[in-house]
Design an enzyme around this catalytic site. Structure first.
Site, short mmCIF file in Angstrom:
data_model
loop_
_atom_site.label_atom_id
_atom_site.label_comp_id
_atom_site.label_asym_id
_atom_site.label_seq_id
_atom_site.Cartn_x
_atom_site.Cartn_y
_atom_site.Cartn_z
N SER A 161 0.83 -1.19 0.00
CA SER A 161 0.00 0.00 0.00
C SER A 161 0.87 1.26 0.00
O SER A 161 1.64 1.46 -0.94
CB SER A 161 -0.98 -0.04 1.18
OG SER A 161 -2.03 0.89 0.98
N ASP A 256 -9.41 -5.12 -5.25
CA ASP A 256 -8.67 -4.06 -4.57
C ASP A 256 -9.06 -2.70 -5.15
O ASP A 256 -9.11 -2.54 -6.38
CB ASP A 256 -7.17 -4.31 -4.78
CG ASP A 256 -6.27 -3.36 -4.03
OD1 ASP A 256 -6.76 -2.40 -3.42
OD2 ASP A 256 -5.04 -3.60 -4.05
N HIS A 288 -7.88 -5.22 -0.96
CA HIS A 288 -6.63 -4.53 -0.65
C HIS A 288 -5.92 -5.18 0.55
O HIS A 288 -6.52 -5.38 1.60
CB HIS A 288 -6.93 -3.07 -0.36
CG HIS A 288 -5.74 -2.19 -0.32
ND1 HIS A 288 -4.89 -2.02 -1.41
CD2 HIS A 288 -5.21 -1.41 0.67
CE1 HIS A 288 -3.93 -1.18 -1.09
NE2 HIS A 288 -4.10 -0.81 0.17
#
Length: 314
Positions: A161, A256, A288
């Site tokens: 991320s 995601d 995600h």
């Protein structure tokens, strides 16, 4: 009509951001103690890298006895940047301690998980500066574990991320550094990128929310989400041919919210004049960074196996 400073602009399970600029962290994870992890056989310790900024890292050393037959070979060194929108989480939280310990055991790497400074107390670019400092520290083997067990000629960068975003930005910064450490491979796990113009498949409301979070973490962002640090394909961003690693693995999840941007990034890298080799893995049916909380599911094991293969050179 007067605007109320205590109005919530962004709310999620982990934090609330108010119009006034205040932020509440709703989840403050416990600090997992360093030491031997019985589940993986990995031993960890904490090291201060820079007393002036407080930058530190947790180092993870896999069980050397498990690889006794090949003990003369030093371990690749993997520098890991955790996710959390530049605002939350920690290298020593249960989530990231567990994941990086498992990664060190599975891939046979000496991992350096970076405890970088968080916004808003330390706005971006503090996180990027800490990532850069950690790389230089690790490359110089400024620790007895790195000196004795680490092969700093085989450096890897990895992050999820926001941490995946940090990997990209470190690779770009390397192009303007001379001398610079050689990076064999980079692993971008569900990296967070953005932009002011939607790409195909991107959901408008989520993109707007992520832009607001980015601008909160980085108040001096030039052009909002088109700041080159958030949008590597923005006008004026450094060319992707400047990426300084030999191999790259970009991963995303089918469900995601970052998947559309991740696909666009991977395609842009492949279409650029970069001379390295890039690989893509999209995990079906998952969202995600699913692999952090569902580390034992089949898709998480598949992703870990691919990361292990990548480090091994295949």
């Amino acid at each position: 009509m007067e605007t109320h400073a205590d109005e919530v602009q962004i709310a999620c399970d982990a934090f609330r951001i108010y119009r006034s600029g205040k932020m509440d962290r709703l989840h403050r994870p416990a600090r997992t103690p360093a030491g031997l992890d019985p589940a993986t056989g990995v031993t960890s310790k904490d090291v201060v890298l820079d007393t002036s900024t407080g930058l530190s890292a947790r180092l993870f050393l896999p069980d050397l006895g498990a690889r006794h037959s090949n003990s003369s070979k030093k371990l690749p060194v993997l520098i890991f940047f955790h996710g959390g929108a530049f605002l939350i989480e920690s290298a020593v939280s249960p989530l990231y301690h567990g994941y990086v310990a498992s990664l060190a055991a599975a891939a046979g790497v000496l991992a350096v998980s970076v405890e970088y400074r968080l916004a808003p107390e330390h706005p971006v670019p503090a996180a990027y500066d800490d990532a850069w400092a950690a790389l230089l520290w690790a490359a110089a083997a400024q620790d007895e574990w790195l000196a004795e067990y680490g092969d700093v000629a085989r450096l890897f960068l990895a992050g999820d991320s926001a941490g995946g975003n940090m990997v990209h930005n470190v690779l770009i910064r390397l192009a303007s550094s001379d001398p610079a450490p050689r990076i064999e491979g980079a692993i971008l796990l569900h990296p967070w990128f953005g932009g002011n113009t939607l790409v195909e498949g991107e959901e408008a409301a989520k993109a707007k929310e992520m832009t607001m979070i980015w601008e909160f973490a980085c108040p001096d962002a030039a052009g909002g989400a088109d700041d080159p640090r958030m949008n590597p394909m923005a006008r004026g961003a450094p060319g992707l041919e400047n990426l300084r690693c030999e191999r790259m693995l970009v991963c995303s999840g089918e469900k995601d919210w970052a998947a559309a941007r991740d696909r666009a990034y991977y395609a842009a890298v492949g279409a650029s004049a970069w001379r390295g080799s890039a690989a893509w893995l999209e995990s079906e049916g998952v969202g995600h960074v699913f692999f952090l909380e569902k580390s034992e599911c089949a898709k998480a094991r598949e992703l870990m196996d691919r990361v292990v293969e990548f480090v091994a050179g295949s």
